[in-house]
Design an enzyme around this catalytic site. Structure first.
Site, PDB file in Angstrom:
ATOM      1  CG  ASN A   1      -5.292 -26.369   1.776  1.00 28.43           C
ATOM      2  OD1 ASN A   1      -4.211 -25.756   1.662  1.00 28.43           O
ATOM      3  ND2 ASN A   1      -5.786 -27.159   1.057  1.00 28.43           N
ATOM      4  CD1 TRP A   2      -4.898 -20.209   4.747  1.00 26.27           C
ATOM      5  CD2 TRP A   2      -2.750 -19.501   5.128  1.00 26.27           C
ATOM      6  NE1 TRP A   2      -5.127 -19.654   5.763  1.00 26.27           N
ATOM      7  CE2 TRP A   2      -4.052 -19.218   6.313  1.00 26.27           C
ATOM      8  CE3 TRP A   2      -1.512 -19.225   5.337  1.00 26.27           C
ATOM      9  CZ2 TRP A   2      -3.409 -18.462   7.431  1.00 26.27           C
ATOM     10  CZ3 TRP A   2      -1.183 -18.619   6.568  1.00 26.27           C
ATOM     11  CH2 TRP A   2      -2.096 -18.247   7.502  1.00 26.27           C
ATOM     12  CE  LYS A   3      -7.626 -25.451  -1.780  1.00 27.01           C
ATOM     13  NZ  LYS A   3      -8.503 -25.586  -2.713  1.00 27.01           N
TER      14      LYS A   3
ATOM     15  CG  HIS B   1      -5.787 -30.998  -1.656  1.00 29.27           C
ATOM     16  ND1 HIS B   1      -6.192 -30.398  -2.846  1.00 29.27           N
ATOM     17  CD2 HIS B   1      -6.795 -30.467  -0.568  1.00 29.27           C
ATOM     18  CE1 HIS B   1      -7.604 -29.577  -2.758  1.00 29.27           C
ATOM     19  NE2 HIS B   1      -7.546 -29.441  -1.410  1.00 29.27           N
TER      20      HIS B   1
ATOM     21  CD  GLU C   1      -6.612 -27.742  -5.132  1.00 27.42           C
ATOM     22  OE1 GLU C   1      -5.855 -27.211  -4.398  1.00 27.42           O
ATOM     23  OE2 GLU C   1      -7.705 -27.234  -5.004  1.00 27.42           O
TER      24      GLU C   1
ATOM     25  CD  GLU D   1     -10.766 -30.738   0.643  1.00 23.08           C
ATOM     26  OE1 GLU D   1     -10.907 -29.741   1.414  1.00 23.08           O
ATOM     27  OE2 GLU D   1      -9.803 -31.052  -0.028  1.00 23.08           O
TER      28      GLU D   1
ATOM     29  N   GLY E   1     -13.725 -24.681  -4.471  1.00 20.20           N
ATOM     30  CA  GLY E   1     -13.653 -23.609  -5.083  1.00 20.20           C
ATOM     31  C   GLY E   1     -14.584 -23.141  -6.236  1.00 20.20           C
TER      32      GLY E   1
ATOM     33  CB  SER F   1     -17.874 -24.083  -1.380  1.00 15.89           C
ATOM     34  OG  SER F   1     -17.438 -24.106  -2.938  1.00 15.89           O
TER      35      SER F   1
ATOM     36  N   GLY G   1     -10.973 -23.821   2.076  1.00 14.50           N
ATOM     37  CA  GLY G   1      -9.731 -23.236   1.198  1.00 14.50           C
ATOM     38  C   GLY G   1      -9.996 -21.683   1.032  1.00 14.50           C
ATOM     39  N   GLY G   2     -10.800 -21.122   0.146  1.00 18.02           N
ATOM     40  CA  GLY G   2     -11.025 -19.792  -0.033  1.00 18.02           C
ATOM     41  C   GLY G   2     -11.262 -19.134   1.246  1.00 18.02           C
TER      42      GLY G   2
END
Ligand code: 13P
Length: 252
Positions: free
Chosen positions: A9-11, A95, A97, A167, A173, A213, A234-235
């Site tokens: 997930n590149w956000k 998600h 977010e 999640e 993150g 993470s 993510g990251g």
């Protein structure tokens, strides 16, 4: 037999040229690797350039969100018809977010899940508790409510097109990962709820990703757990080497 599913997930990262370069490099590294299903979800504006190079690679194309409507006066929204036209395979819905920053609730997410299924997308439905909810002993109550709400009126047949991503919000993150045991316990609980809502075979078959993470250093021990079938990253999905390291965990 559940097939491992690793999704990036590149956000709100990756310009169009970066997205296509990433996919070409990743596809080169993956070759004809087929142990896991692999997906990347670029931001909307990079989906067209990603779509140009992803065809024939075996990598699935994801979107990070989708409107709950097909067309009309919905400023700023992106319709399932538009995503379909670009060749998107999978949509990430619910998600944390979206839930926390943009106020999406279970009923709204459920409308999107239904619409996505209607248009033939696979769905990754995200669930997970905040730190406050965890510390006050509400993990199971929160996860059950999100699952029950998100899957409302979804048939068992359609469930085959749904992946659940657990999640925990406090692990996203932050560098804090749920221990593999903690994550596995929640994943087992998710299967219990799927059993209750559907059947024991549905509970056995549903693919459940862990997210929060995930990196090459911790993916093998997470993925070794009985109920963890993949990762929503993510990251660490923003660099080919680290994302490939996660995909390739079994051989690491
Ligand atoms: P991180 O891997 O950066 O913690 O993000 C997880 C996530 O939210 C994926 O959807």
């Amino acid at each position: 037999m559940r097939k491992t599913f690793i999704a990036g997930n590149w956000k709100m990262n990756m310009l169009p040229a970066e997205a296509s370069a990433f996919i070409e490099e990743l596809a080169g590294k993956l070759g004809n690797y087929s142990d896991a299903r692999v997906m990347v979800a670029p931001p909307f504006t990079s989906i067209p350039s990603a779509a140009d190079v992803i065809k024939g690679t075996g990598i699935l194309l994801g979107a990070q969100n989708m409107s709950d409507e097909e067309a009309g006066a919905h400023t700023g929204e992106v319709s399932p018809l538009m995503l379909k036209d670009l060749g998107v395979d999978v949509v990430i819905l619910g998600h944390s977010e979206r839930r926390m920053i943009y106020g999406e609730n279970d009923a709204f997410i459920n409308r999107k899940v239904k619409l996505a299924l209607k248009h033939g997308f696979e769905v990754i439905l995200c669930v997970g508790e905040t730190l406050e909810e965890r510390e006050s002993g509400k993990v199971e109550a929160v996860v059950e409510e999100q699952l029950t709400g998100g899957l409302n009126e979804i048939s068992e047949e359609s469930l085959a097109s749904i992946t659940i991503a657990y999640e925990p919000v406090w692990a996203i993150g932050t560098g804090k990962t749920a221990t593999p045991e903690d994550a596995d316990n929640v994943h087992a609980f998710i299967r219990k709820i799927i059993d209750k809502l559907y059947s024991s075979s549905a509970a056995e078959e549903i693919v459940i990703q862990y997210g929060g993470s995930v990196k090459p250093e911790n993916s093998a021990e997470l993925m070794a757990k009985e109920n963890i079938d993949g990762a929503l990253v993510g990251g660490a999905s923003l660099k080919v080497d680290s994302f490939f390291g996660i995909i390739n965990y079994a051989k690491a």
